[in-house]
Design a protein around this motif. Structure first.
Motif, PDB file in Angstrom:
ATOM      1  N   VAL A  99     -72.611  14.599   4.710  1.00 52.09           N
ATOM      2  CA  VAL A  99     -73.465  14.185   3.593  1.00 52.09           C
ATOM      3  C   VAL A  99     -73.974  15.434   2.894  1.00 52.09           C
ATOM      4  N   VAL A 100     -73.868  15.436   1.561  1.00 44.67           N
ATOM      5  CA  VAL A 100     -74.338  16.585   0.777  1.00 44.67           C
ATOM      6  C   VAL A 100     -75.856  16.616   0.817  1.00 44.67           C
ATOM      7  N   GLN A 101     -76.417  17.750   1.286  1.00 44.36           N
ATOM      8  CA  GLN A 101     -77.863  17.889   1.348  1.00 44.36           C
ATOM      9  C   GLN A 101     -78.435  18.550   0.105  1.00 44.36           C
ATOM     10  N   GLU A 102     -77.750  19.608  -0.380  1.00 44.48           N
ATOM     11  CA  GLU A 102     -78.310  20.389  -1.475  1.00 44.48           C
ATOM     12  C   GLU A 102     -77.180  21.018  -2.281  1.00 44.48           C
ATOM     13  N   VAL A 103     -77.389  21.137  -3.588  1.00 43.48           N
ATOM     14  CA  VAL A 103     -76.466  21.844  -4.479  1.00 43.48           C
ATOM     15  C   VAL A 103     -77.193  23.081  -4.993  1.00 43.48           C
ATOM     16  N   GLN A 104     -76.712  24.268  -4.614  1.00 39.08           N
ATOM     17  CA  GLN A 104     -77.417  25.510  -4.945  1.00 39.08           C
ATOM     18  C   GLN A 104     -77.108  26.044  -6.340  1.00 39.08           C
ATOM     19  N   HIS A 105     -75.949  25.708  -6.904  1.00 35.92           N
ATOM     20  CA  HIS A 105     -75.576  26.194  -8.222  1.00 35.92           C
ATOM     21  C   HIS A 105     -75.158  25.024  -9.114  1.00 35.92           C
ATOM     22  N   GLN A 106     -75.296  25.241 -10.409  1.00 31.54           N
ATOM     23  CA  GLN A 106     -74.884  24.239 -11.377  1.00 31.54           C
ATOM     24  C   GLN A 106     -73.650  24.724 -12.136  1.00 31.54           C
ATOM     25  N   SER A 107     -72.962  23.800 -12.767  1.00 33.73           N
ATOM     26  CA  SER A 107     -71.766  24.169 -13.505  1.00 33.73           C
ATOM     27  C   SER A 107     -72.109  25.094 -14.669  1.00 33.73           C
ATOM     28  N   MET A 108     -71.106  25.858 -15.093  1.00 28.86           N
ATOM     29  CA  MET A 108     -71.185  26.814 -16.194  1.00 28.86           C
ATOM     30  C   MET A 108     -72.038  28.031 -15.862  1.00 28.86           C
ATOM     31  N   GLN A 109     -72.297  28.250 -14.585  1.00 33.37           N
ATOM     32  CA  GLN A 109     -73.030  29.436 -14.163  1.00 33.37           C
ATOM     33  C   GLN A 109     -72.062  30.462 -13.590  1.00 33.37           C
TER      34      GLN A 109
END
Length: 396
Positions: A99-109
């Motif tokens: 299960v995904v807990q956290e997303v540290q980066h966003q797209s286009m970065q």
């Protein structure tokens, strides 16, 4: 009699080899005193003559245009699209379910190799760690047993068959442990984490999936709370590197374009022709010209429509023309051998265009209009510059 004749043949062969050596390297052997200081090769006029080195004068752009030696127009224009090479996109996938807990980066970065992208809670990862600890422990015990049995066998206490069984068991246990180790590494665990796992036996259910290259994070395919399976794509990265520009050329335009020609794209980037399609596209009856950006990559964006000018059919203003055969390429740099009072000097130049029999380069304090550049005997000069070592890549 036979021995004398054999010695005579050996002597003649040695003389022949020496003559060939003197011909190709007259600069350094047979009395030629050649010294290299930085890029300067010291030669007398006699040595230059003996080495067969010939020169031609560099010419000005205005001279070539007035003599009608090349097209002085602005060059033919083509249009196309900026694309990414097939190896420029990297897909990041999860090797375990969870299960995904956290997303540290966003797209286009922008992202660097090793930066974490997402964190996943995975029971499967816990099981893999437990299995690795068990297998690594079994491998260590099997190795110790093999070492004991080798000692006992050397003392004549046990049979050789028992030692062979111990060796086979140690190999099998080691292979099993290595397989589980590689599985953990593929899942995303680092070597330091795995060493700590063995030393402290602290299992962790959280896996951080990191970027495997520098570039732009173009897409994130998951969100917090989402359950994923092994093999699910997590993100895609557009890796740092040169773009391709694919141009459309008519039959007449394509006939004057050669691989290696230069293109000026959107007046901000330079690109080099790397491939010319052998087929006509049925939709618009044009030929696909593929180029690779060599300068100015930052001013272009993927999928951008661009205009390009065939720069290799144009003599750039204020440039200096040298015979194309005088230009030498070493890796990504170009240079020519310029004659001076001491002999010849290897002068680095920036290639701007190739038109006809001339290469057009930027002005250089050591290369002026009228300078004599070597057009024959280049192999000898390259050998002298390298001390008769391995020759640098380039055309004679």
């Amino acid at each position: 009699m036979m021995i004398t004749k054999k010695r005579q043949l050996q002597h003649r062969s040695g003389v022949r080899k020496q003559l060939i050596f003197c011909t190709l390297s007259a600069l350094l052997s047979c009395g030629a005193a050649v010294a290299e200081t930085n890029n300067q090769i010291k030669l007398t006029n006699e040595q230059i003559l003996r080495a067969g080195i010939k020169t031609e004068a560099a010419i000005a752009a205005d001279t070539a245009k007035s003599d009608g030696k090349a097209n002085a127009t602005e060059g033919q224009h083509l249009s196309g699209t900026v694309v990414a090479p097939p190896n420029a996109v990297s897909m990041i996938s999860s090797m375990v379910s969870g299960v995904v807990q956290e997303v540290q980066h966003q797209s286009m970065q922008a992202i660097r190799s090793g930066n974490p992208i997402v964190s996943i809670f995975s029971q499967q990862l816990m099981e893999m760690q437990r299995e690795y600890v068990q297998l690594a422990t079994q491998s260590r015990l099997a190795k110790e047993k093999r070492e004991r049995d080798e000692g006992l066998f050397n003392e004549g206490i046990i049979a050789q068959s028992r030692l062979q069984d111990s060796r086979a068991a140690a190999i099998q246990a080691d292979v099993a442990a290595r397989e589980r180790y590689q599985a953990l590494r593929s899942a995303g665990m680092g070597e330091t984490q795995i060493r700590q796992l063995l030393s402290h036996q602290n299992l962790t259910p959280v896996l951080r999936i990191s970027a495997n290259s520098n570039g732009i994070l173009t897409e994130i395919n998951v969100k917090p709370g989402q359950r994923i399976e092994a093999g699910t794509p997590i993100a895609s990265i557009s890796k740092d590197g040169a773009f391709w520009v694919e141009l459309q050329a008519s039959a007449q335009q394509a006939s004057s374009i050669r691989i290696g020609d230069l293109m000026q794209v959107n007046n901000c980037a330079s690109a080099k022709v790397t491939a010319i399609s052998s087929q006509i596209q049925s939709g618009n009856q044009t030929t696909l010209i593929r180029t690779q950006v060599i300068d100015g990559n930052q001013c272009l964006k993927l999928n951008q429509f661009v205009d390009a000018r065939h720069q290799s059919s144009v003599i750039p203003a204020n440039s200096i023309g040298v015979p194309a055969k005088a230009l030498i390429q070493s890796k990504n740099e170009h240079y020519v051998f310029v004659k001076n009072a001491q002999g010849f000097e290897a002068v680095k130049v920036k290639l701007l265009s190739t038109v006809g029999q001339h290469a057009w380069v930027s002005s250089n304090p050591k290369l002026q209009v009228g300078s004599q550049v070597a057009t024959q005997g280049i192999i000898q000069l390259k050998g002298a510059r390298a001390g008769l070592g391995a020759e640098e890549g380039g055309a004679q």
